[in-house]
Design a protein around this motif. Structure first.
Motif, mmCIF file in Angstrom:
data_model
loop_
_atom_site.group_PDB
_atom_site.id
_atom_site.type_symbol
_atom_site.label_atom_id
_atom_site.label_comp_id
_atom_site.label_asym_id
_atom_site.label_seq_id
_atom_site.Cartn_x
_atom_site.Cartn_y
_atom_site.Cartn_z
ATOM 1 N N GLU A 23 0.841 -1.198 0.000
ATOM 2 C CA GLU A 23 0.000 0.000 0.000
ATOM 3 C C GLU A 23 0.879 1.253 0.000
ATOM 4 O O GLU A 23 1.746 1.408 0.863
ATOM 5 C CB GLU A 23 -0.908 0.013 1.228
ATOM 6 N N LEU A 24 0.636 2.132 -0.967
ATOM 7 C CA LEU A 24 1.416 3.372 -1.053
ATOM 8 C C LEU A 24 0.767 4.524 -0.309
ATOM 9 O O LEU A 24 1.456 5.399 0.217
ATOM 10 C CB LEU A 24 1.611 3.772 -2.519
ATOM 11 N N GLY A 25 -0.547 4.579 -0.295
ATOM 12 C CA GLY A 25 -1.244 5.698 0.333
ATOM 13 C C GLY A 25 -2.681 5.740 -0.124
ATOM 14 O O GLY A 25 -3.221 4.739 -0.591
ATOM 15 N N ALA A 26 -3.309 6.925 -0.014
ATOM 16 C CA ALA A 26 -4.721 7.077 -0.395
ATOM 17 C C ALA A 26 -4.846 8.102 -1.518
ATOM 18 O O ALA A 26 -4.089 9.084 -1.578
ATOM 19 C CB ALA A 26 -5.551 7.502 0.801
ATOM 20 N N ALA A 27 -5.820 7.872 -2.412
ATOM 21 C CA ALA A 27 -6.044 8.780 -3.546
ATOM 22 C C ALA A 27 -6.647 10.095 -3.063
ATOM 23 O O ALA A 27 -7.333 10.158 -2.039
ATOM 24 C CB ALA A 27 -6.943 8.112 -4.572
ATOM 25 N N MET A 28 -6.390 11.149 -3.844
ATOM 26 C CA MET A 28 -6.894 12.484 -3.522
ATOM 27 C C MET A 28 -7.771 12.981 -4.672
ATOM 28 O O MET A 28 -7.485 12.741 -5.838
ATOM 29 C CB MET A 28 -5.728 13.452 -3.308
ATOM 30 N N LEU A 29 -8.812 13.680 -4.308
ATOM 31 C CA LEU A 29 -9.670 14.357 -5.282
ATOM 32 C C LEU A 29 -9.511 15.848 -5.031
ATOM 33 O O LEU A 29 -9.958 16.359 -4.005
ATOM 34 C CB LEU A 29 -11.121 13.930 -5.125
ATOM 35 N N GLU A 369 -10.431 11.839 -16.167
ATOM 36 C CA GLU A 369 -11.503 12.840 -16.129
ATOM 37 C C GLU A 369 -11.480 13.643 -14.839
ATOM 38 O O GLU A 369 -12.142 14.679 -14.727
ATOM 39 C CB GLU A 369 -12.858 12.142 -16.270
ATOM 40 N N TYR A 370 -10.668 13.172 -13.858
ATOM 41 C CA TYR A 370 -10.642 13.847 -12.561
ATOM 42 C C TYR A 370 -9.479 14.836 -12.417
ATOM 43 O O TYR A 370 -9.460 15.619 -11.478
ATOM 44 C CB TYR A 370 -10.548 12.805 -11.438
ATOM 45 N N TYR A 371 -8.513 14.795 -13.337
ATOM 46 C CA TYR A 371 -7.341 15.657 -13.191
ATOM 47 C C TYR A 371 -6.960 16.300 -14.513
ATOM 48 O O TYR A 371 -7.065 15.670 -15.582
ATOM 49 C CB TYR A 371 -6.120 14.850 -12.713
ATOM 50 N N ASP A 372 -6.487 17.519 -14.421
ATOM 51 C CA ASP A 372 -5.737 18.134 -15.511
ATOM 52 C C ASP A 372 -4.268 17.860 -15.172
ATOM 53 O O ASP A 372 -3.644 18.597 -14.404
ATOM 54 C CB ASP A 372 -6.013 19.639 -15.580
ATOM 55 N N THR A 373 -3.761 16.759 -15.711
ATOM 56 C CA THR A 373 -2.452 16.243 -15.279
ATOM 57 C C THR A 373 -1.358 17.286 -15.367
ATOM 58 O O THR A 373 -0.564 17.467 -14.427
ATOM 59 C CB THR A 373 -2.066 15.016 -16.136
ATOM 60 N N LYS A 374 -1.291 18.000 -16.489
ATOM 61 C CA LYS A 374 -0.238 19.004 -16.680
ATOM 62 C C LYS A 374 -0.321 20.089 -15.613
ATOM 63 O O LYS A 374 0.704 20.540 -15.092
ATOM 64 C CB LYS A 374 -0.361 19.605 -18.085
ATOM 65 N N GLU A 375 -1.533 20.480 -15.257
ATOM 66 C CA GLU A 375 -1.713 21.540 -14.272
ATOM 67 C C GLU A 375 -1.374 21.046 -12.862
ATOM 68 O O GLU A 375 -0.670 21.704 -12.097
ATOM 69 C CB GLU A 375 -3.157 22.047 -14.331
ATOM 70 N N ALA A 400 -3.886 8.253 -10.224
ATOM 71 C CA ALA A 400 -4.363 8.668 -8.904
ATOM 72 C C ALA A 400 -3.391 9.660 -8.280
ATOM 73 O O ALA A 400 -2.203 9.351 -8.105
ATOM 74 C CB ALA A 400 -4.534 7.456 -7.993
ATOM 75 N N ARG A 401 -3.898 10.846 -7.986
ATOM 76 C CA ARG A 401 -3.131 11.765 -7.150
ATOM 77 C C ARG A 401 -3.144 11.169 -5.747
ATOM 78 O O ARG A 401 -4.223 10.952 -5.166
ATOM 79 C CB ARG A 401 -3.748 13.163 -7.149
ATOM 80 N N THR A 402 -1.976 10.887 -5.205
ATOM 81 C CA THR A 402 -1.889 10.068 -3.996
ATOM 82 C C THR A 402 -1.175 10.800 -2.872
ATOM 83 O O THR A 402 -0.115 11.403 -3.084
ATOM 84 C CB THR A 402 -1.128 8.756 -4.290
#
Length: 517
Positions: A23-29, A369-375, A400-402
């Motif tokens: 387990e690395l961590g938890a995802a962020m929204l 659809e949940y992230y603008d990766t570049k931003e 996943a932003r983690t």
């Protein structure tokens, strides 16, 4: 269903695994951590290699530490390249901190401070169990690629190895190799030419210069005996945890030639030594290469091809390679394409070049659809990262932003006394830190050269003696001739004396007068 609930389902479905995992961590929204939306990595896919990237100070080293701890707990041995010197804290438990507790409360599981079994290794003058390899173990092909030799020079290198094999001259360290180079261009030139063909002295000179370059970077400490057995990197301690081997490299940051030489030899040795593992469900060994640009920045095309081949093939031996660097562009594209797991920490956009690099980095990750990766890449906080792994079927998981979990061990280096204790408690120290210098090519060729020199001196002495003998014989012949001539004239002297004596003359003239009368 709210967006938050949808995201929770999206992450849990994407990172669901039937087998064992870490387990690395938890995802962020956005900026919010979604508790219990756990980002997991199946052990089954850990040998598909990976990348940990991000700007300085964004948490790459702590992520590496988290990986090492969780792998060790799963009974998977780890090798860490510690170039910055900040990984020794794995040997001691974390003292804890309120911010760590706060982070883990957001993630959704408790924090447990632990220490881990650590082995300190070294290829330089730094303390630690010595990792060495002999020149013979490299072989002519690998050594040619490391030295970036031309086709002609590589052919000469092959002849050198063949000559040493044929004559049982062990090539152990660099002084052995340099002695052979000297011998085949000087005392043994005729022997080599008769058996293997003519060798250009200009080519041997070029090879020698490249050997000296590695020697000046500390290669004389790395090449030699006792050779390190790579199977000692796969030890398990008495509690079933994988041993974390930390290779201290803080003094070779400015010696990329030595570092790339060591890395390529290590990977080649691991590949040749370990059996095919197939789909075992768990890797045999995970290797983390920190400051990975040092491996690639001075590598020739031939060397890069060799590394790419090893990266492609070594995973079948149950070996996972993880490159740690500031930017994904530090890793050649053909190798980057082989990396199934990616952990991307924040990148900083200070210049137009930085913004271009961020755009390219964002393209390495699945769209979401949940992230603008570049931003978001420029907005990630310390200890946060974009994560994409391979699921059990080899399919990339959702991006996943983690929020990454904190290390269970100390997030600081050991004191000198603590480090000394860890090093000297090692079971491998006495095995590999003995100074061995058995008879090898250097001593054998020196003996051969000495015999050649003695034979030459004996031949010169014999020739001089023969010349002197011939001279003496000529002189004796001359003297004998003079003596013979002298004896002949001496036999004639009595008659001459009689005929020329006064008595004979008076008698002769007396007789003559009587005859005349």
């Amino acid at each position: 269903m709210s967006q938050k609930e949808e995201f929770f389902e999206y992450i849990n479905a994407g990172y669901k695994t039937k087998g064992d995992y870490i387990e690395l961590g938890a995802a962020m929204l956005g900026e919010e951590t979604i508790t219990n939306a756990i980002v997991k990595i199946p052990l089954k896919t850990l040998n598909r290699h990976g990348l940990i990237a991000g700007a300085t100070g964004t948490g790459k080293t702590k992520t590496l530490q988290v990986f090492a701890e969780n792998l060790s707990e799963k009974g998977i041995p780890v090798l860490l390249m510690d170039i910055k010197g900040d990984l020794s804290g794995l040997a001691k438990a974390s003292p804890g901190h309120p911010k760590i507790d706060e982070r883990h409360e957001k993630i959704g599981f408790p924090f447990n401070a632990k220490k881990f079994p650590v082995e300190i290794l070294s290829i330089s003058e730094q303390d630690g169990t010595k990792m060495r390899a002999t020149v013979s173990e490299f072989g002519p092909v690998l050594l040619s690629r490391i030295l970036d030799l031309t086709e002609t020079q590589a052919g000469i290198l092959a002849i050198i190895f063949k000559y040493c094999d044929d004559n049982k001259y062990p090539l152990l360290d660099l002084k052995d190799f340099k002695k052979v180079l000297q011998f085949i261009t000087q005392e043994g030139k005729e022997e080599i030419q008769n058996e293997y063909g003519r060798i250009s002295t200009s080519s041997t000179g070029a090879i020698l210069r490249k050997i000296i370059e590695i020697e000046q970077q500390g290669g004389d400490l790395f090449f030699g005996e006792r050779s390190f057995d790579v199977k000692d990197l796969t030890r398990i301690d008495e509690n079933g945890r994988g041993v974390i081997s930390i290779l201290r490299l803080t003094d070779i940051q400015d010696k990329p030639k030595l570092f790339s030489t060591f890395m390529l030899q290590l990977l080649a040795e691991v590949y040749e030594t370990f059996p095919e593992q197939g789909d075992s469900g768990s890797p045999e060994l995970i290797i983390f290469i920190d400051e990975a640009h040092l491996v690639f920045e001075e590598a020739s095309k031939a060397l890069l091809n060799q590394i790419e081949s090893i990266v492609k093939l070594i995973r079948s031996k149950g070996i996972g390679l993880y490159f740690v660097t500031q930017n994904p562009k530090d890793v050649p594209e053909d190798i980057l394409a082989q990396l199934g797991l990616k952990v991307q920490h924040a990148l900083r956009a200070f210049t137009a070049k930085d913004r271009k690099a961020i755009k390219l980095a964002a393209e390495n990750y699945p769209s979401s659809e949940y992230y603008d990766t570049k931003e978001v890449l420029t907005q990630l906080g310390i200890g946060e990262a974009f994560v994409s792994v391979l699921n059990e079927k080899g399919i990339p998981t959702p991006l996943a932003r983690t929020m990454l979990r904190a290390p269970m061990s100390r997030m600081d280096i050991l004191t000198e006394q603590e480090l000394h204790t860890v090093i000297h408690d090692s079971r491998l120290l006495h095995k590999y830190n003995q100074d061995l210098d058995r008879e090898s090519a250097y001593e054998m060729l020196n003996n051969k050269i000495e015999k050649i020199n003695l034979a030459e001196k004996e031949a010169i002495r014999a020739a001089a003696e023969k010349k002197e003998q011939e001279k003496l014989e000529r002189e004796e012949t001359k003297i004998t001739g003079r003596r013979t001539s002298s004896r002949t004239s001496t036999r004639m002297n009595p008659l001459v004396k009689v005929l020329t004596s006064a008595t004979f003359i008076r008698a002769f003239f007396g007789i003559l007068k009587k005859v005349i009368k």
